[in-house]
Design a protein around this motif. Structure first.
Motif, short mmCIF file in Angstrom:
data_model
loop_
_atom_site.label_atom_id
_atom_site.label_comp_id
_atom_site.label_asym_id
_atom_site.label_seq_id
_atom_site.Cartn_x
_atom_site.Cartn_y
_atom_site.Cartn_z
N PRO A 269 -13.02 -12.17 -31.12
CA PRO A 269 -14.18 -12.97 -30.73
C PRO A 269 -13.89 -14.42 -30.38
O PRO A 269 -14.77 -15.12 -29.89
N ASP A 270 -12.66 -14.88 -30.61
CA ASP A 270 -12.33 -16.27 -30.32
C ASP A 270 -11.55 -16.44 -29.03
O ASP A 270 -10.97 -17.50 -28.79
N ASP A 271 -11.52 -15.43 -28.17
CA ASP A 271 -10.82 -15.55 -26.89
C ASP A 271 -11.83 -15.83 -25.78
O ASP A 271 -12.65 -14.96 -25.45
N PRO A 272 -11.80 -17.01 -25.18
CA PRO A 272 -12.81 -17.36 -24.17
C PRO A 272 -12.76 -16.50 -22.92
O PRO A 272 -13.78 -16.29 -22.27
N GLN A 273 -11.57 -15.99 -22.59
CA GLN A 273 -11.46 -15.21 -21.36
C GLN A 273 -12.34 -13.96 -21.40
O GLN A 273 -12.85 -13.52 -20.37
N ILE A 274 -12.52 -13.39 -22.57
CA ILE A 274 -13.35 -12.19 -22.70
C ILE A 274 -14.79 -12.51 -22.31
O ILE A 274 -15.48 -11.70 -21.67
N TYR A 275 -15.25 -13.72 -22.65
CA TYR A 275 -16.63 -14.08 -22.33
C TYR A 275 -16.82 -14.32 -20.83
O TYR A 275 -17.92 -14.12 -20.31
N ALA A 295 -21.89 -17.50 -21.25
CA ALA A 295 -21.45 -18.82 -20.81
C ALA A 295 -21.43 -19.80 -21.98
O ALA A 295 -20.50 -20.61 -22.13
N ASP A 296 -22.47 -19.73 -22.82
CA ASP A 296 -22.51 -20.61 -23.99
C ASP A 296 -21.34 -20.35 -24.93
O ASP A 296 -20.72 -21.28 -25.46
N ALA A 297 -21.04 -19.05 -25.14
CA ALA A 297 -19.92 -18.70 -26.02
C ALA A 297 -18.60 -19.19 -25.44
O ALA A 297 -17.74 -19.69 -26.18
N TYR A 298 -18.44 -19.06 -24.13
CA TYR A 298 -17.22 -19.54 -23.50
C TYR A 298 -17.07 -21.05 -23.69
O TYR A 298 -15.99 -21.54 -24.07
N LEU A 299 -18.13 -21.80 -23.41
CA LEU A 299 -18.07 -23.26 -23.49
C LEU A 299 -17.88 -23.75 -24.92
O LEU A 299 -17.28 -24.80 -25.14
N LYS A 300 -18.37 -22.99 -25.88
CA LYS A 300 -18.14 -23.35 -27.27
C LYS A 300 -16.66 -23.24 -27.62
O LYS A 300 -16.12 -24.07 -28.36
N LEU A 301 -16.01 -22.21 -27.09
CA LEU A 301 -14.59 -22.00 -27.37
C LEU A 301 -13.69 -22.85 -26.49
O LEU A 301 -12.59 -23.22 -26.88
N ALA A 302 -14.14 -23.12 -25.27
CA ALA A 302 -13.33 -23.88 -24.31
C ALA A 302 -14.18 -24.96 -23.65
O ALA A 302 -14.54 -24.85 -22.47
N PRO A 303 -14.54 -26.00 -24.40
CA PRO A 303 -15.40 -27.06 -23.83
C PRO A 303 -14.74 -27.84 -22.72
O PRO A 303 -15.42 -28.45 -21.89
N THR A 304 -13.44 -27.86 -22.70
CA THR A 304 -12.70 -28.53 -21.62
C THR A 304 -11.69 -27.54 -21.05
O THR A 304 -11.32 -26.57 -21.70
N GLY A 305 -11.28 -27.80 -19.84
CA GLY A 305 -10.31 -26.91 -19.22
C GLY A 305 -10.65 -26.67 -17.76
O GLY A 305 -11.70 -27.11 -17.27
N PRO A 306 -9.77 -25.99 -17.05
CA PRO A 306 -9.94 -25.81 -15.60
C PRO A 306 -11.19 -25.02 -15.22
O PRO A 306 -11.73 -25.20 -14.13
N SER A 308 -14.05 -24.79 -17.29
CA SER A 308 -15.24 -25.19 -18.04
C SER A 308 -16.32 -25.80 -17.16
O SER A 308 -17.51 -25.45 -17.27
N ASP A 309 -15.94 -26.72 -16.26
CA ASP A 309 -16.95 -27.34 -15.39
C ASP A 309 -17.58 -26.30 -14.48
O ASP A 309 -18.79 -26.36 -14.21
N ARG A 310 -16.78 -25.36 -14.01
CA ARG A 310 -17.32 -24.33 -13.13
C ARG A 310 -18.31 -23.44 -13.87
O ARG A 310 -19.36 -23.07 -13.35
N VAL A 311 -17.97 -23.10 -15.12
CA VAL A 311 -18.88 -22.29 -15.92
C VAL A 311 -20.19 -23.03 -16.16
O VAL A 311 -21.28 -22.45 -16.10
N ARG A 312 -20.11 -24.33 -16.42
CA ARG A 312 -21.33 -25.12 -16.63
C ARG A 312 -22.23 -25.09 -15.39
O ARG A 312 -23.45 -24.94 -15.49
N LYS A 313 -21.62 -25.24 -14.23
CA LYS A 313 -22.41 -25.22 -12.99
C LYS A 313 -23.05 -23.86 -12.77
O LYS A 313 -24.21 -23.77 -12.37
N MET A 314 -22.28 -22.80 -13.02
CA MET A 314 -22.84 -21.47 -12.86
C MET A 314 -23.96 -21.22 -13.86
O MET A 314 -24.98 -20.61 -13.54
N ARG A 315 -23.77 -21.73 -15.07
CA ARG A 315 -24.80 -21.56 -16.10
C ARG A 315 -26.08 -22.26 -15.69
O ARG A 315 -27.19 -21.71 -15.83
N GLU A 316 -25.96 -23.47 -15.17
CA GLU A 316 -27.14 -24.22 -14.74
C GLU A 316 -27.87 -23.48 -13.62
O GLU A 316 -29.10 -23.44 -13.60
N GLN A 317 -27.11 -22.90 -12.69
CA GLN A 317 -27.74 -22.20 -11.57
C GLN A 317 -28.48 -20.95 -12.04
O GLN A 317 -29.60 -20.67 -11.61
#
Length: 335
Positions: A269-275, A295-306, A308-317
């Motif tokens: 459960p702690d691997d962000p790639q699975i999310y 998306a929330d689970a991914y960002l909790k595990l990987a708040p920064t990284g290549p 993360s910003d893309r996931v945030r944008k997709m989540r917002e959309q």
């Protein structure tokens, strides 16, 4: 006609899984007791195999008369496989916490009737027959991979180990992984298939690594049977479940892919790639609330990284589309 939710999609970047040979630079000791489930009685002379996160055996030990066992350095994420005649075999995942010493008690269940394991098995015979020189070369190759990312030097060590012990299927598997790291797909596939053949399809790791290569080449239908065999051998392999989900997704079998992706998440459960994989699958099946949770689970595990910003944008959309949908729009299915 009511407006449907827009389908937001981004490519899943299949990052290399957590290092197969460990993560922690400092020594991480592991110790504990082997006990009988239910009674709590200690079990002496249980055979304990330490495997790295790739599933390759790296050390052996036996519990003493008090049921205790110990490994001086586990090197990072690993598996502990325990066997004793009359009990069901157990294989458990161990993750160091950074404290320098991990305590792990192993509980063995009494086997029912004729299901008791034999005192000697093919894997044990294979391990005991590996010459010390071959094992030493194999260990050197692993070190070159872990400590220096020297894949070419590692391949040379694995070749030396194989020359000393031609049936060393673990060395072939490790060599295949090193060749893959160098971008030598053909050599990697040859080594992995050799490992699979030598082990009579009883060693799951090369199956998973080969299937991962086939997935990256979009040969999803070829990867699937390999992964099903690997999972049959080791149902606790999160990578096996993950790669199977990728293979099923590649064949547009999204419902089946969700099942195996969820199994991978439950195992690790702690691997962000699975999310990320779950996010894509939930988007594909129009389950947008679940995608938001992924998306929330991914960002909790990987708040920064290549990514993360893309996931945030997709989540917002996705969130905008869910909120902006008219009341008579088809509602996304529940999780």
């Amino acid at each position: 006609m009511p407006r449907r939710y827009s389908r937001v999609w981004f490519s899943l970047v299949l990052l290399a899984p957590t290092s197969c040979f460990g993560q922690f630079p400092l020594k991480q000791a592991l110790s504990g007791y082997v006990r009988e489930a239910g009674s709590g009685h200690v079990i002496g002379e249980a055979r304990i195999q330490l495997q790295n996160a790739m599933g390759t055996p790296i050390a052996f030990a036996y519990s003493d008369r008090n049921g205790t066992y110990e490994f001086d350095d586990i090197g990072g994420d690993c598996y502990v496989s325990v066997q004793h005649e009359g009990y069901e075999s157990v294989r458990e995942f161990v993750r160091p916490d950074g404290s320098g010493h991990v305590y792990k008690d192993i509980l063995l269940r009494v086997a029912n009737g004729g299901s008791a394991p034999k005192s000697v098995n093919p894997v044990s015979e294979h391990q005991l027959s590996i010459p010390p020189e071959a094992r030493e070369s194999f260990d050197k190759g692993v070190k070159l991979v872990v400590e220096k990312s020297n894949y070419r030097g590692a391949v040379a060590q694995f070749e030396h180990a194989i020359a000393k012990y031609p049936s060393y299927y673990e060395a072939y598997a490790a060599m295949g992984l090193a060749e893959s790291k160098m971008g030598n797909a053909e050599a990697a596939e040859t080594a992995l298939r050799k490992s699979i053949a030598l082990s009579a399809e009883k060693y799951p790791q090369p199956m998973i690594d080969l299937a991962s290569m086939l997935n990256s080449q979009k040969h999803f239908s070829d990867a699937e049977p390999l992964l099903r065999k690997a999972i049959a051998l080791d149902a606790s392999s999160w990578r096996g479940q993950f790669e199977l989900s990728v293979a099923l997704r590649g064949q547009n079998r999204f419902s089946d892919a969700l099942t195996t992706a969820a199994a991978s998440r439950d195992l690790k459960p702690d691997d962000p790639q699975i999310y990320l994989l779950l996010y894509n699958l939930h988007i594909q099946t129009d389950d947008f609330p679940a995608a938001l949770r992924d998306a929330d689970a991914y960002l909790k595990l990987a708040p920064t990284g290549p990514m993360s910003d893309r996931v945030r944008k997709m989540r917002e959309q996705v969130q905008k589309d869910v909120r902006g949908a008219p009341n008579n729009s088809p509602q996304p299915p529940g999780n």
